[in-house]
Scaffold this motif. Sequence first.
Motif, PDB file in Angstrom:
ATOM      1  N   GLY A 223       0.795  -1.222   0.000  1.00  0.00           N
ATOM      2  CA  GLY A 223       0.000   0.000   0.000  1.00  0.00           C
ATOM      3  C   GLY A 223       0.823   1.265   0.000  1.00  0.00           C
ATOM      4  O   GLY A 223       0.285   2.358   0.196  1.00  0.00           O
ATOM      5  N   GLU A 224       2.128   1.143  -0.252  1.00  0.00           N
ATOM      6  CA  GLU A 224       3.033   2.296  -0.195  1.00  0.00           C
ATOM      7  C   GLU A 224       2.970   3.121  -1.473  1.00  0.00           C
ATOM      8  O   GLU A 224       2.577   2.628  -2.531  1.00  0.00           O
ATOM      9  N   ALA A 225       3.360   4.403  -1.352  1.00  0.00           N
ATOM     10  CA  ALA A 225       3.364   5.325  -2.484  1.00  0.00           C
ATOM     11  C   ALA A 225       4.787   5.613  -2.936  1.00  0.00           C
ATOM     12  O   ALA A 225       5.732   5.579  -2.136  1.00  0.00           O
ATOM     13  N   TYR A 226       4.927   5.894  -4.229  1.00  0.00           N
ATOM     14  CA  TYR A 226       6.212   6.246  -4.826  1.00  0.00           C
ATOM     15  C   TYR A 226       6.042   7.491  -5.682  1.00  0.00           C
ATOM     16  O   TYR A 226       5.131   7.554  -6.517  1.00  0.00           O
ATOM     17  N   ASN A 227       6.931   8.474  -5.504  1.00  0.00           N
ATOM     18  CA  ASN A 227       6.960   9.633  -6.388  1.00  0.00           C
ATOM     19  C   ASN A 227       7.574   9.239  -7.729  1.00  0.00           C
ATOM     20  O   ASN A 227       8.675   8.677  -7.772  1.00  0.00           O
ATOM     21  N   LEU A 228       6.881   9.552  -8.821  1.00  0.00           N
ATOM     22  CA  LEU A 228       7.407   9.334 -10.168  1.00  0.00           C
ATOM     23  C   LEU A 228       7.679  10.700 -10.777  1.00  0.00           C
ATOM     24  O   LEU A 228       6.748  11.423 -11.158  1.00  0.00           O
ATOM     25  N   ALA A 229       8.965  11.049 -10.855  1.00  0.00           N
ATOM     26  CA  ALA A 229       9.370  12.365 -11.331  1.00  0.00           C
ATOM     27  C   ALA A 229      10.851  12.308 -11.704  1.00  0.00           C
ATOM     28  O   ALA A 229      11.501  11.270 -11.561  1.00  0.00           O
ATOM     29  N   SER A 230      11.377  13.440 -12.151  1.00  0.00           N
ATOM     30  CA  SER A 230      12.805  13.509 -12.475  1.00  0.00           C
ATOM     31  C   SER A 230      13.632  13.949 -11.275  1.00  0.00           C
ATOM     32  O   SER A 230      14.847  13.770 -11.253  1.00  0.00           O
TER      33      SER A 230
END
Length: 302
Positions: A223-230
């Motif tokens: 259920g964890e979140a991940y930032n998708l960015a540069s």
Amino acid sequence: MITGVSGFLGGYIADEFLSQGYLVTGVDRLGKRVVTNSRVTRHETMAIPSAEFNSLLNESPPDLLINAAGCASVGLSIANPALDYYANTVMVFELLEAIRLQAPSCRFITLSSAAVYGNAGVLPINESQICKPMSPYGFHKLQSEILCNEYTKIYGIRTAIARIFSAYGPGLRRQVIWDIYRKSISDEPFQLMGTGNESRDFIHSKDVAIAIRILAERAEFRGEAYNLASGKEVSIRQIANLLLTCLGQGPNARFNGNQDQGNPSNWRADISRLQSLGFVSAIPLEEGVQGFLTWCRNVPLP
């Protein structure tokens, strides 16, 4: 399985998994983007929820379901919150419930948004920062994340959340880079919204797809979140002048000083959690903008 496979990011995600030898089942209610590959089983115009979708999930349970369906417009969410709620929150509930009942061993990734953070008090933004959405879109994405945690903690469904920042690339006909291009080729003088000092963290659609594959292979699914960015902050003035320079117009972007409702001022992501899984951004902004412009020149304006 990818829902929303005919959409902007859904198509890139399908292409990435196919390039790595995966078998892909694509589901979409629109059926407008062609993903041409013999390893794709496509189900166009399939509604969710429906008995047809439940049967598909039950008879051919995937190892992983990636939800790339939904709306991605702050302005539309303000004008029509009901539509946005059903597309971005109810859809996630229906998918999780279908997994629970038809394919409980299937893992689940949903595409969320940096809009859940709102105006961050501290940059860069990490995943543990308190979420303060500013728009119905941000609130609805946050509610979909809560649903993922509910189904993980109560029903044991393995879920992960991808918080995507400012994705761009060929195929995107909305948001800031497309808006700048569309206005720049007009015969009329134009100004852009804001002051130009607002900033975003841009990530190319191909990098988004690579990041999703890395999550599929290496995330914990708790259920964890991940930032998708540069991980790089770029002002709107910088990106506008880069685009105008590439078009041969020179760095002369002008701004009207008016803020868009529901949009935060500044974003830069902490991507250390994603990097710890092996992610490295492959497409620099200058290269990505040039590729986007090449695509823009070859498509008709709406």
